[in-house]
Design a protein around this motif. Sequence first.
Motif, PDB file in Angstrom:
ATOM      1  N   GLY A 122       0.824  -1.200   0.000  1.00  0.00           N
ATOM      2  CA  GLY A 122       0.000   0.000   0.000  1.00  0.00           C
ATOM      3  C   GLY A 122       0.854   1.244   0.000  1.00  0.00           C
ATOM      4  N   TYR A 123       0.456   2.218  -0.809  1.00  0.00           N
ATOM      5  CA  TYR A 123       1.176   3.487  -0.802  1.00  0.00           C
ATOM      6  C   TYR A 123       0.260   4.629  -1.233  1.00  0.00           C
ATOM      7  N   ILE A 124       0.178   5.652  -0.412  1.00  0.00           N
ATOM      8  CA  ILE A 124      -0.300   6.973  -0.794  1.00  0.00           C
ATOM      9  C   ILE A 124       0.649   7.963  -0.137  1.00  0.00           C
ATOM     10  N   ASN A 125       0.472   9.224  -0.387  1.00  0.00           N
ATOM     11  CA  ASN A 125       1.426  10.221   0.087  1.00  0.00           C
ATOM     12  C   ASN A 125       1.733  10.081   1.577  1.00  0.00           C
ATOM     13  N   ARG A 126       3.000   9.803   1.899  1.00  0.00           N
ATOM     14  CA  ARG A 126       3.526   9.656   3.261  1.00  0.00           C
ATOM     15  C   ARG A 126       2.870   8.531   4.051  1.00  0.00           C
TER      16      ARG A 126
ATOM     17  N   CYS B 163      11.277  11.170   4.472  1.00  0.00           N
ATOM     18  CA  CYS B 163      12.073  10.816   3.301  1.00  0.00           C
ATOM     19  C   CYS B 163      11.160  10.557   2.102  1.00  0.00           C
ATOM     20  N   SER B 164      11.756  10.241   0.968  1.00  0.00           N
ATOM     21  CA  SER B 164      10.971   9.931  -0.225  1.00  0.00           C
ATOM     22  C   SER B 164      10.298   8.567  -0.085  1.00  0.00           C
ATOM     23  N   ALA B 165       9.314   8.331  -0.922  1.00  0.00           N
ATOM     24  CA  ALA B 165       8.611   7.040  -0.895  1.00  0.00           C
ATOM     25  C   ALA B 165       9.570   5.898  -1.214  1.00  0.00           C
ATOM     26  N   LYS B 166      10.486   6.132  -2.153  1.00  0.00           N
ATOM     27  CA  LYS B 166      11.442   5.089  -2.540  1.00  0.00           C
ATOM     28  C   LYS B 166      12.395   4.764  -1.392  1.00  0.00           C
ATOM     29  N   GLU B 167      12.847   5.797  -0.678  1.00  0.00           N
ATOM     30  CA  GLU B 167      13.731   5.580   0.465  1.00  0.00           C
ATOM     31  C   GLU B 167      13.006   4.846   1.591  1.00  0.00           C
ATOM     32  N   MET B 168      11.728   5.176   1.791  1.00  0.00           N
ATOM     33  CA  MET B 168      10.961   4.510   2.838  1.00  0.00           C
ATOM     34  C   MET B 168      10.755   3.034   2.505  1.00  0.00           C
ATOM     35  N   LYS B 169      10.586   2.756   1.242  1.00  0.00           N
ATOM     36  CA  LYS B 169      10.441   1.370   0.804  1.00  0.00           C
ATOM     37  C   LYS B 169      11.667   0.547   1.182  1.00  0.00           C
ATOM     38  N   LEU B 170      12.857   1.115   1.000  1.00  0.00           N
ATOM     39  CA  LEU B 170      14.103   0.417   1.334  1.00  0.00           C
ATOM     40  C   LEU B 170      14.246   0.232   2.843  1.00  0.00           C
ATOM     41  N   LYS B 171      13.796   1.228   3.595  1.00  0.00           N
ATOM     42  CA  LYS B 171      13.869   1.106   5.060  1.00  0.00           C
ATOM     43  C   LYS B 171      12.960  -0.020   5.558  1.00  0.00           C
TER      44      LYS B 171
END
Length: 477
Positions: free
Chosen positions: A427-431, A458-466
């Motif tokens: 799931g992803y929407i803004n923040r 952080c960016s959505a892509k960076e959060m995905k990696l975290k």
Amino acid sequence: MKVVFFLLLSLIPFLTYTQSSIDSVLDAYKKDKDLTHANYSFCVLEASSGKTIKEYNSELALVPASTLKIITTSAALGVLGKDYTYKTNYNLLLTEDSLANIIVYGSGDPSFNSSYFYSNDSLFFLPLIKKIKSKNIKKLTTNIGVNTNCFDDKIPSNWIWGDIGNYFGAGANSLSYKDNKFSLYYTSKDQKYYARLESIKPTYFENRMKIESLVSCYGTEDEAYVFGNPYEYTRKVSGSIPPNKVNYEVEAQMPEPFNFFKYELNEQLKKNNLSANDENNFIAVNWDDSNIKSQLLHTHISPKLEKIVFYTNTKSNNHYAESLLKTVGGVKSGKQGTTANGIEAVKNYWKDRGVDVSGLHMEDGSGLSRANTVTTKIQATILSKIYRDSVMYTAFNISLPVAGKNGSMVNLCKGTFAEGNMRAKTGYINRARGYCGYVKTKSGKELAFSVLFNNYDCSAKEMKLKIEKLLVTLVEL
């Protein structure tokens, strides 16, 4: 005895490592400046028993984004059954001189000539055309009536303006058609130019839509957004698309899908020499035919619900999810399907199965609204309940993308034990980003889990990696 004691001692470092691996990731989160203002939570349960294995803030209500779909789709499977099908009826109203009208009764079927199931209009309409010809009807008038009383045909009231004009903002309709979306095609040059709108497909909309476009050539992703009243034929498009592209597709929400359907049906009638004239004389949408005698001509039967659920979760299709929500609401209430009675039915379904839904606040069925909140405890508990229902689990589990293999999980956990052993709805929407599903651990246990993060810096892509760092540790539990 000494050998056994030695073996137990040798296992202590390993047990400490497996216990601390997820803790070390959590400690890193607490020190991460990008998460200073964030709220985050996870809950991991033994799938077969519901026993808590690991949790953090699991009672905190957070925005789930599209992970909410697991609650909607599983309830649909439970209420309707995996073999449920939508039935769209075509009724025939006979007139003089062997002429006839057609009345179509929308059933809320989101798969009605959907690109997931049908690739050719002629094949989609072929069973109907054969039925018409078998009745020896010379011609049909173009007074095609569509009864749209199945759903209220409204989008959820708190969807935002920046979403509802886009393809992912297509709501549920009594008669949906071709995924309720149309496409804009652009040519982009280098960054000092705006992209040029070349065409609109299907051409039906090219002749009807008024498009005001100001799309920049920039970046590597589709960042173009479509704005407009979902019931009108005017759209504004802004944002950006990548430079140096030809026929770059931007998908938008379709206004009045029932009218497009009537147009295409009449085109098929003309193609088969069954149309009385070349005009599209559309009659009232909600034709009150209570006093009109008509006969059933043909019933279009949708694919089975388990197939519809597959595409709802694998493709994270909001239109499908909202249609399932209203269908469940209509079936359980015995009334017109609405967002409100759908939410009530879904929550009651899980409440009756022992889930504490006090932390579940639904505003839609897809997770597009930021007003939705849920706890990771609720999501993990529901997943555990599904796991113990052998009939539901088989249909539901196959709908979840597999880590490193397909869908929205295709690039996650590659090269780790979780690849191929984790299935999750993303799931992803803004923040707001989340993952929930099942994982098979190195020891062979099946776990149900939910992970949600809100309001990171952080960016959505960076959060995905975290988050990925947390996901890969679950196989050690």
